[in-house]
Design an enzyme around this catalytic site. Sequence first.
Site, PDB file in Angstrom:
ATOM      1  CE1 TYR A 164       1.044   0.858  -5.434  1.00  0.00           C
ATOM      2  CE2 TYR A 164       2.791   2.473  -5.699  1.00  0.00           C
ATOM      3  CZ  TYR A 164       1.702   1.792  -6.207  1.00  0.00           C
ATOM      4  OH  TYR A 164       1.275   2.024  -7.491  1.00  0.00           O
TER       5      TYR A 164
ATOM      6  CG  HIS B 221       5.048  -9.781   3.368  1.00  0.00           C
ATOM      7  ND1 HIS B 221       5.173 -11.059   2.894  1.00  0.00           N
ATOM      8  CD2 HIS B 221       5.317  -8.977   2.325  1.00  0.00           C
ATOM      9  CE1 HIS B 221       5.486 -11.033   1.616  1.00  0.00           C
ATOM     10  NE2 HIS B 221       5.579  -9.771   1.245  1.00  0.00           N
TER      11      HIS B 221
END
Length: 385
Positions: free
Chosen positions: A192, A357
């Site tokens: 986030y 990722h």
Amino acid sequence: MASSATYSLLLLISFFTLASMAVARSGLSQIGQDILAQQEADRVIRLPGQPEVSFKQYAGYVTVNESHGRALFYWFFEAVNKTEKQPLLLWLNGGPGCSSIGYGEAEELGPFLIQKGVPELRFNNYSWNKAANLLFVESPVGVGFSYTNTSNDINELGDTITAKDSYTFLVNWFERFPQYKSHDFYISGESYAGHYVPELAEVIFDTNKNVSKEEYINFKGFMDRWHRRPAGYDPCVSDYSEVYFNRQDVQKALHANVTNIPYPWTHCSNNITFWNDAPSSMLPIIRKLIDGGLRVWVYSGDTDGRIPVTATRYTLRKLGLNITKDWSPWYTNHEQVGGWTIIYDGLTFVTVRGAGHQVPTFVPRKAFQLIEHFLANETLPSQPF
């Protein structure tokens, strides 16, 4: 909250401006004794189970709102070599509500990594403080050791207040460590923090236009990506971290939990259950910063099954940038293809071969090569070497 495509991006942005020359340059010899005393009070002499290192480290609190009693916890590592010449890199984790200490420092790219089954830390041979002075911050308040004395603050959290508090943190941290004001400054993060990083970058970019030289931040760029665990990753490593950071001797060494927070340290806060604002896309901010003269890199692991490279490329196409150089390989120092690049007008997209990722955990050597070349403003090798 945010679209998944937001999390697929790792953004590397560099900004060069003559205004940075106006920043006051402070050496240690010019720093007042009161400031040096504050720094020494934050000095971490040695953590329990820590290996011997030659660089200094500091940890403690920076107040971001005095009337509410809000303070963010930081942990800072000097660069391994040539501290005075290396850039300053801030790392943020996302969530919302997850700790940059537990994930970024202790499991990915910090100098000290948690070990399984033993109460000792091990040195990370690919620690990013080999390329920069490295700063971790637990943000927002309510995360990790960061706290507020106004309980209602937890119910008012969101992207806007997080960016505002992070900016205030930086201004106040530079007051405590003025010798780093003249250093090139970068921001990085994952998950986030795909929101936190560009939003904080925008606040710095906009505020720098109007502040005095004392508060000017020598901002050069930012990078960001999605958080995912690799195959073979020990799923219990977070448990080991929570045991370690809840030890009283560890907290004392880090100058943490000085207010006796009424809940244990955790990787991701259970107290943050409401989030006020979360824009669906960061692309408008990215485009604004590109148009403002920033150099932008975006990278993505090519084995990330959750947010594949094709999704990242699809997102980038929405920026409407022309391609100046299509797919071409870049190489590691083992004469192997490290990944592929596309150069757009104003943006470079980089894939990292064999990585999901969470690039530093999958392929730490390639991740270090990437950050090293970015900070040095050098293109990745286009042929074996």
